[in-house]
Design a protein around this motif. Sequence first.
Motif, PDB file in Angstrom:
ATOM      1  N   GLN A 271       0.844  -1.182   0.000  1.00  0.00           N
ATOM      2  CA  GLN A 271       0.000   0.000   0.000  1.00  0.00           C
ATOM      3  C   GLN A 271       0.885   1.241   0.000  1.00  0.00           C
ATOM      4  O   GLN A 271       1.831   1.332   0.767  1.00  0.00           O
ATOM      5  CB  GLN A 271      -0.895   0.008   1.232  1.00  0.00           C
ATOM      6  N   VAL A 272       0.558   2.178  -0.858  1.00  0.00           N
ATOM      7  CA  VAL A 272       1.344   3.392  -0.968  1.00  0.00           C
ATOM      8  C   VAL A 272       0.833   4.431   0.018  1.00  0.00           C
ATOM      9  O   VAL A 272      -0.379   4.608   0.176  1.00  0.00           O
ATOM     10  CB  VAL A 272       1.286   3.952  -2.398  1.00  0.00           C
ATOM     11  N   GLN A 273       1.752   5.094   0.664  1.00  0.00           N
ATOM     12  CA  GLN A 273       1.402   6.154   1.615  1.00  0.00           C
ATOM     13  C   GLN A 273       2.199   7.413   1.303  1.00  0.00           C
ATOM     14  O   GLN A 273       3.327   7.346   0.813  1.00  0.00           O
ATOM     15  CB  GLN A 273       1.700   5.728   3.050  1.00  0.00           C
ATOM     16  N   LEU A 274       1.591   8.564   1.614  1.00  0.00           N
ATOM     17  CA  LEU A 274       2.271   9.849   1.510  1.00  0.00           C
ATOM     18  C   LEU A 274       2.369  10.432   2.910  1.00  0.00           C
ATOM     19  O   LEU A 274       1.363  10.508   3.612  1.00  0.00           O
ATOM     20  CB  LEU A 274       1.510  10.813   0.614  1.00  0.00           C
ATOM     21  N   VAL A 275       3.555  10.830   3.294  1.00  0.00           N
ATOM     22  CA  VAL A 275       3.762  11.409   4.618  1.00  0.00           C
ATOM     23  C   VAL A 275       4.277  12.834   4.443  1.00  0.00           C
ATOM     24  O   VAL A 275       5.348  13.055   3.877  1.00  0.00           O
ATOM     25  CB  VAL A 275       4.764  10.580   5.440  1.00  0.00           C
ATOM     26  N   GLU A 276       3.481  13.786   4.945  1.00  0.00           N
ATOM     27  CA  GLU A 276       3.820  15.198   4.828  1.00  0.00           C
ATOM     28  C   GLU A 276       4.499  15.687   6.095  1.00  0.00           C
ATOM     29  O   GLU A 276       4.261  15.168   7.190  1.00  0.00           O
ATOM     30  CB  GLU A 276       2.560  16.033   4.581  1.00  0.00           C
TER      31      GLU A 276
ATOM     32  N   VAL B 109      -3.235   8.670  -4.532  1.00  0.00           N
ATOM     33  CA  VAL B 109      -3.215   8.625  -3.080  1.00  0.00           C
ATOM     34  C   VAL B 109      -3.081  10.038  -2.539  1.00  0.00           C
ATOM     35  O   VAL B 109      -2.476  10.907  -3.188  1.00  0.00           O
ATOM     36  CB  VAL B 109      -2.049   7.736  -2.575  1.00  0.00           C
ATOM     37  N   TRP B 110      -3.677  10.269  -1.359  1.00  0.00           N
ATOM     38  CA  TRP B 110      -3.600  11.549  -0.661  1.00  0.00           C
ATOM     39  C   TRP B 110      -2.838  11.376   0.646  1.00  0.00           C
ATOM     40  O   TRP B 110      -2.915  10.331   1.287  1.00  0.00           O
ATOM     41  CB  TRP B 110      -5.001  12.071  -0.331  1.00  0.00           C
ATOM     42  N   GLY B 111      -2.149  12.425   1.048  1.00  0.00           N
ATOM     43  CA  GLY B 111      -1.545  12.454   2.360  1.00  0.00           C
ATOM     44  C   GLY B 111      -2.574  12.819   3.412  1.00  0.00           C
ATOM     45  O   GLY B 111      -3.727  13.128   3.094  1.00  0.00           O
ATOM     46  N   GLN B 112      -2.152  12.806   4.660  1.00  0.00           N
ATOM     47  CA  GLN B 112      -3.075  13.057   5.767  1.00  0.00           C
ATOM     48  C   GLN B 112      -3.288  14.549   6.011  1.00  0.00           C
ATOM     49  O   GLN B 112      -4.216  14.938   6.715  1.00  0.00           O
ATOM     50  CB  GLN B 112      -2.562  12.402   7.053  1.00  0.00           C
ATOM     51  N   GLY B 113      -2.444  15.378   5.424  1.00  0.00           N
ATOM     52  CA  GLY B 113      -2.578  16.823   5.575  1.00  0.00           C
ATOM     53  C   GLY B 113      -1.668  17.381   6.652  1.00  0.00           C
ATOM     54  O   GLY B 113      -1.400  16.725   7.661  1.00  0.00           O
ATOM     55  N   THR B 114      -1.208  18.594   6.423  1.00  0.00           N
ATOM     56  CA  THR B 114      -0.398  19.296   7.406  1.00  0.00           C
ATOM     57  C   THR B 114      -0.897  20.738   7.491  1.00  0.00           C
ATOM     58  O   THR B 114      -1.158  21.375   6.469  1.00  0.00           O
ATOM     59  CB  THR B 114       1.101  19.246   7.038  1.00  0.00           C
ATOM     60  N   LEU B 115      -1.052  21.233   8.714  1.00  0.00           N
ATOM     61  CA  LEU B 115      -1.649  22.544   8.925  1.00  0.00           C
ATOM     62  C   LEU B 115      -0.602  23.651   8.808  1.00  0.00           C
ATOM     63  O   LEU B 115       0.453  23.585   9.440  1.00  0.00           O
ATOM     64  CB  LEU B 115      -2.310  22.599  10.303  1.00  0.00           C
ATOM     65  N   VAL B 116      -0.936  24.643   8.018  1.00  0.00           N
ATOM     66  CA  VAL B 116      -0.123  25.858   7.907  1.00  0.00           C
ATOM     67  C   VAL B 116      -0.969  27.022   8.405  1.00  0.00           C
ATOM     68  O   VAL B 116      -2.066  27.259   7.887  1.00  0.00           O
ATOM     69  CB  VAL B 116       0.318  26.110   6.453  1.00  0.00           C
TER      70      VAL B 116
ATOM     71  N   VAL C 102      -5.139  23.625   5.660  1.00  0.00           N
ATOM     72  CA  VAL C 102      -4.507  22.310   5.729  1.00  0.00           C
ATOM     73  C   VAL C 102      -4.013  21.994   4.321  1.00  0.00           C
ATOM     74  O   VAL C 102      -4.787  22.063   3.359  1.00  0.00           O
ATOM     75  CB  VAL C 102      -5.481  21.228   6.211  1.00  0.00           C
ATOM     76  N   TYR C 103      -2.755  21.678   4.214  1.00  0.00           N
ATOM     77  CA  TYR C 103      -2.135  21.380   2.924  1.00  0.00           C
ATOM     78  C   TYR C 103      -2.024  19.865   2.763  1.00  0.00           C
ATOM     79  O   TYR C 103      -1.503  19.171   3.643  1.00  0.00           O
ATOM     80  CB  TYR C 103      -0.767  22.041   2.831  1.00  0.00           C
ATOM     81  N   TYR C 104      -2.507  19.389   1.613  1.00  0.00           N
ATOM     82  CA  TYR C 104      -2.512  17.964   1.325  1.00  0.00           C
ATOM     83  C   TYR C 104      -1.618  17.662   0.131  1.00  0.00           C
ATOM     84  O   TYR C 104      -1.666  18.347  -0.892  1.00  0.00           O
ATOM     85  CB  TYR C 104      -3.923  17.488   0.995  1.00  0.00           C
ATOM     86  N   CYS C 105      -0.863  16.605   0.270  1.00  0.00           N
ATOM     87  CA  CYS C 105      -0.046  16.100  -0.823  1.00  0.00           C
ATOM     88  C   CYS C 105      -0.862  15.079  -1.607  1.00  0.00           C
ATOM     89  O   CYS C 105      -1.693  14.345  -1.041  1.00  0.00           O
ATOM     90  CB  CYS C 105       1.204  15.451  -0.245  1.00  0.00           C
ATOM     91  N   HIS C 106      -0.623  15.020  -2.906  1.00  0.00           N
ATOM     92  CA  HIS C 106      -1.347  14.082  -3.776  1.00  0.00           C
ATOM     93  C   HIS C 106      -0.374  13.509  -4.800  1.00  0.00           C
ATOM     94  O   HIS C 106       0.552  14.201  -5.251  1.00  0.00           O
ATOM     95  CB  HIS C 106      -2.489  14.814  -4.493  1.00  0.00           C
ATOM     96  N   ALA C 107      -0.601  12.239  -5.152  1.00  0.00           N
ATOM     97  CA  ALA C 107       0.246  11.616  -6.172  1.00  0.00           C
ATOM     98  C   ALA C 107      -0.565  10.672  -7.038  1.00  0.00           C
ATOM     99  O   ALA C 107      -1.445   9.959  -6.544  1.00  0.00           O
ATOM    100  CB  ALA C 107       1.399  10.860  -5.519  1.00  0.00           C
ATOM    101  N   ASN C 108      -0.274  10.682  -8.319  1.00  0.00           N
ATOM    102  CA  ASN C 108      -0.746   9.668  -9.260  1.00  0.00           C
ATOM    103  C   ASN C 108       0.408   8.695  -9.481  1.00  0.00           C
ATOM    104  O   ASN C 108       1.514   9.126  -9.800  1.00  0.00           O
ATOM    105  CB  ASN C 108      -1.149  10.312 -10.593  1.00  0.00           C
TER     106      ASN C 108
ATOM    107  N   ILE D 123       5.800   7.040 -10.367  1.00  0.00           N
ATOM    108  CA  ILE D 123       4.957   8.141  -9.898  1.00  0.00           C
ATOM    109  C   ILE D 123       4.857   9.150 -11.024  1.00  0.00           C
ATOM    110  O   ILE D 123       5.875   9.591 -11.561  1.00  0.00           O
ATOM    111  CB  ILE D 123       5.520   8.803  -8.641  1.00  0.00           C
ATOM    112  N   ASN D 124       3.680   9.493 -11.372  1.00  0.00           N
ATOM    113  CA  ASN D 124       3.469  10.473 -12.428  1.00  0.00           C
ATOM    114  C   ASN D 124       3.409  11.866 -11.811  1.00  0.00           C
ATOM    115  O   ASN D 124       4.378  12.341 -11.255  1.00  0.00           O
ATOM    116  CB  ASN D 124       2.228  10.117 -13.224  1.00  0.00           C
ATOM    117  N   ALA D 125       2.285  12.489 -11.827  1.00  0.00           N
ATOM    118  CA  ALA D 125       2.189  13.826 -11.262  1.00  0.00           C
ATOM    119  C   ALA D 125       2.106  13.771  -9.741  1.00  0.00           C
ATOM    120  O   ALA D 125       1.520  12.850  -9.164  1.00  0.00           O
ATOM    121  CB  ALA D 125       0.970  14.550 -11.815  1.00  0.00           C
ATOM    122  N   MET D 126       2.722  14.732  -9.106  1.00  0.00           N
ATOM    123  CA  MET D 126       2.579  14.946  -7.673  1.00  0.00           C
ATOM    124  C   MET D 126       2.152  16.388  -7.480  1.00  0.00           C
ATOM    125  O   MET D 126       2.430  17.247  -8.321  1.00  0.00           O
ATOM    126  CB  MET D 126       3.885  14.673  -6.928  1.00  0.00           C
ATOM    127  N   GLY D 127       1.497  16.633  -6.373  1.00  0.00           N
ATOM    128  CA  GLY D 127       1.043  18.005  -6.183  1.00  0.00           C
ATOM    129  C   GLY D 127       0.625  18.305  -4.767  1.00  0.00           C
ATOM    130  O   GLY D 127       0.604  17.429  -3.898  1.00  0.00           O
TER     131      GLY D 127
END
Length: 116
Positions: A1-6, A105-112, A92-98, A31-35
């Motif tokens: 399972q792929v995970q994103l950690v911000e 997949v989406w990350g869990q979010g990090t607050l700015v 809350v900023y979220y990371c995303h990847a294709n 990994i294609n686009a990330m954002g």
Amino acid sequence: QVQLVESGGGLVQAGGSLRLSCAASGIIFSINAMGWYRQAPGKQRELVATITSGGSTNYADSVKGRFTISRDNAKNTVYLQMGSLESEDTAVYYCHANYNRFAEVWGQGTLVTVSS
């Protein structure tokens, strides 16, 4: 399972800078686009910036000239350098990847939080 950690969120004064990082882990063939996306209180999630595997970037008009997205393909990591921060950037900023052609997949979010 792929995970994103911000990481890298926090409290900063208006006019200051922050750098967000997002690392992907798991069984990843490509990994294609990330954002980065963000969601402010009471608002919908919106795109901040994206970057393809080839390095092409796209930014929301509201952050052009202030934010820079970059990635390290060897580390499966994407960064967001944020400068000249404004109170309107608070979210809350979220990371995303294709990845692996069709998955995402989406990350869990990090607050700015930007204080004025």
